[in-house]
Design a protein around this motif. Structure first.
Motif, PDB file in Angstrom:
ATOM      1  N   PRO A  25      37.540  69.887  35.056  1.00 28.91           N
ATOM      2  CA  PRO A  25      38.449  70.355  36.118  1.00 28.91           C
ATOM      3  C   PRO A  25      37.676  70.998  37.271  1.00 28.91           C
ATOM      4  N   GLY A  26      37.991  70.557  38.475  1.00 29.71           N
ATOM      5  CA  GLY A  26      37.359  71.115  39.653  1.00 29.71           C
ATOM      6  C   GLY A  26      35.955  70.619  39.928  1.00 29.71           C
ATOM      7  N   LYS A  27      35.494  69.665  39.128  1.00 26.82           N
ATOM      8  CA  LYS A  27      34.131  69.159  39.307  1.00 26.82           C
ATOM      9  C   LYS A  27      34.159  67.669  39.599  1.00 26.82           C
ATOM     10  N   GLU A  28      33.059  67.173  40.142  1.00 31.96           N
ATOM     11  CA  GLU A  28      32.950  65.756  40.420  1.00 31.96           C
ATOM     12  C   GLU A  28      32.673  64.984  39.128  1.00 31.96           C
ATOM     13  N   ARG A  29      33.015  63.703  39.168  1.00 25.11           N
ATOM     14  CA  ARG A  29      32.722  62.839  38.028  1.00 25.11           C
ATOM     15  C   ARG A  29      31.200  62.724  37.878  1.00 25.11           C
ATOM     16  N   GLU A  30      30.737  62.874  36.659  1.00 24.76           N
ATOM     17  CA  GLU A  30      29.302  62.985  36.375  1.00 24.76           C
ATOM     18  C   GLU A  30      28.853  61.887  35.420  1.00 24.76           C
ATOM     19  N   PHE A  31      27.737  61.272  35.735  1.00 25.26           N
ATOM     20  CA  PHE A  31      27.146  60.259  34.856  1.00 25.26           C
ATOM     21  C   PHE A  31      26.679  60.897  33.553  1.00 25.26           C
ATOM     22  N   VAL A  32      26.946  60.204  32.442  1.00 21.59           N
ATOM     23  CA  VAL A  32      26.510  60.672  31.130  1.00 21.59           C
ATOM     24  C   VAL A  32      25.482  59.726  30.524  1.00 21.59           C
ATOM     25  N   ALA A  33      25.826  58.449  30.476  1.00 21.36           N
ATOM     26  CA  ALA A  33      24.926  57.468  29.854  1.00 21.36           C
ATOM     27  C   ALA A  33      25.357  56.069  30.260  1.00 21.36           C
ATOM     28  N   SER A  34      24.443  55.123  30.135  1.00 16.16           N
ATOM     29  CA  SER A  34      24.796  53.736  30.391  1.00 16.16           C
ATOM     30  C   SER A  34      23.984  52.826  29.489  1.00 16.16           C
TER      31      SER A  34
ATOM     32  N   LEU B 236      29.643  56.170  22.213  1.00 15.50           N
ATOM     33  CA  LEU B 236      28.861  57.309  22.685  1.00 15.50           C
ATOM     34  C   LEU B 236      28.908  58.366  21.588  1.00 15.50           C
ATOM     35  N   GLN B 237      27.801  58.506  20.893  1.00 14.18           N
ATOM     36  CA  GLN B 237      27.701  59.521  19.848  1.00 14.18           C
ATOM     37  C   GLN B 237      27.188  60.804  20.475  1.00 14.18           C
ATOM     38  N   MET B 238      27.926  61.881  20.295  1.00 11.64           N
ATOM     39  CA  MET B 238      27.556  63.171  20.891  1.00 11.64           C
ATOM     40  C   MET B 238      27.386  64.205  19.781  1.00 11.64           C
ATOM     41  N   THR B 239      26.296  64.916  19.822  1.00 12.78           N
ATOM     42  CA  THR B 239      26.025  65.951  18.830  1.00 12.78           C
ATOM     43  C   THR B 239      25.702  67.262  19.532  1.00 12.78           C
ATOM     44  N   SER B 240      25.676  68.344  18.753  1.00  9.86           N
ATOM     45  CA  SER B 240      25.357  69.672  19.282  1.00  9.86           C
ATOM     46  C   SER B 240      26.153  69.970  20.537  1.00  9.86           C
ATOM     47  N   LEU B 241      27.444  69.709  20.476  1.00 10.69           N
ATOM     48  CA  LEU B 241      28.291  69.876  21.650  1.00 10.69           C
ATOM     49  C   LEU B 241      28.404  71.338  22.055  1.00 10.69           C
TER      50      LEU B 241
ATOM     51  N   LYS C 118      19.035  51.384  27.985  1.00  8.92           N
ATOM     52  CA  LYS C 118      19.876  52.578  27.982  1.00  8.92           C
ATOM     53  C   LYS C 118      19.312  53.652  28.899  1.00  8.92           C
ATOM     54  N   TYR C 119      20.218  54.413  29.501  1.00  9.88           N
ATOM     55  CA  TYR C 119      19.831  55.564  30.310  1.00  9.88           C
ATOM     56  C   TYR C 119      20.748  56.727  29.984  1.00  9.88           C
ATOM     57  N   TYR C 120      20.185  57.926  30.078  1.00 13.04           N
ATOM     58  CA  TYR C 120      20.927  59.124  29.742  1.00 13.04           C
ATOM     59  C   TYR C 120      20.802  60.167  30.841  1.00 13.04           C
ATOM     60  N   SER C 121      21.834  60.992  30.948  1.00 16.36           N
ATOM     61  CA  SER C 121      21.756  62.096  31.894  1.00 16.36           C
ATOM     62  C   SER C 121      20.815  63.159  31.345  1.00 16.36           C
ATOM     63  N   ASP C 122      20.209  63.905  32.246  1.00 13.63           N
ATOM     64  CA  ASP C 122      19.331  64.990  31.816  1.00 13.63           C
ATOM     65  C   ASP C 122      20.106  66.074  31.092  1.00 13.63           C
ATOM     66  N   SER C 123      21.348  66.282  31.487  1.00  7.46           N
ATOM     67  CA  SER C 123      22.126  67.381  30.916  1.00  7.46           C
ATOM     68  C   SER C 123      22.482  67.150  29.449  1.00  7.46           C
ATOM     69  N   MET C 124      22.543  65.898  29.026  1.00  9.26           N
ATOM     70  CA  MET C 124      22.922  65.621  27.646  1.00  9.26           C
ATOM     71  C   MET C 124      21.846  64.871  26.856  1.00  9.26           C
ATOM     72  N   LYS C 125      20.757  64.524  27.518  1.00  3.92           N
ATOM     73  CA  LYS C 125      19.698  63.772  26.844  1.00  3.92           C
ATOM     74  C   LYS C 125      19.206  64.509  25.620  1.00  3.92           C
ATOM     75  N   GLY C 126      19.041  63.780  24.533  1.00  2.00           N
ATOM     76  CA  GLY C 126      18.625  64.380  23.278  1.00  2.00           C
ATOM     77  C   GLY C 126      19.792  64.729  22.375  1.00  2.00           C
TER      78      GLY C 126
END
Length: 123
Positions: A39-48, A79-84, A56-64
């Motif tokens: 909410p209130g933020k721009e759409r942000e790339f996560v991975a492709s 999209l598998q997400m861990t350590s959320l 594959k490419y990953y965003s720096d904010s979620m890489k790893g």
């Protein structure tokens, strides 16, 4: 037509696996991207992922903490997400297109979008 699923409420440190299914088509020869928007933020790339060559490419904010993968037989991208973290809370969207390499992080380069799936992370 893209359909996301797998979102929900998870505690900080938890995991989720999001799915993006292509209905009436195939991901072959497409780049499939995951984006998120809080909410209130721009759409942000996560991975492709380039489905054909599995590049594959990953965003720096979620890489790893994330892994993107595809299953051609199921015509689905995951999209598998861990350590959320609480700051990962957002609506997550999948998108498909044929963006040039240098613009694959740009949401405007994607042609097809899903309806989004909500991810909520409690602290």
């Amino acid at each position: 037509h893209l359909v996301e699923s797998g979102g929900g409420l998870v505690q900080a440190g938890g995991s989720l696996r999001l799915s993006c299914a292509a209905s009436g088509g195939t991901f072959s020869h497409y780049v499939v991207g995951w984006f998120r928007q809080a909410p209130g933020k721009e759409r942000e790339f996560v991975a492709s992922i380039n489905v054909s060559v599995r590049l594959k490419y990953y965003s720096d904010s979620m890489k790893g903490r994330i892994t993107i993968s595809s299953n051609s037989a199921e015509n689905t991208v995951y999209l598998q997400m861990t350590s959320l973290k609480p700051e990962d809370a957002a609506v997550y969207y999948c998108a498909a297109g044929r963006p040039p390499y240098h613009t694959l992080r740009n949401a405007n380069e994607y042609d097809y979008w899903g309806q989004g799936t909500q991810v909520t992370v409690s602290s």
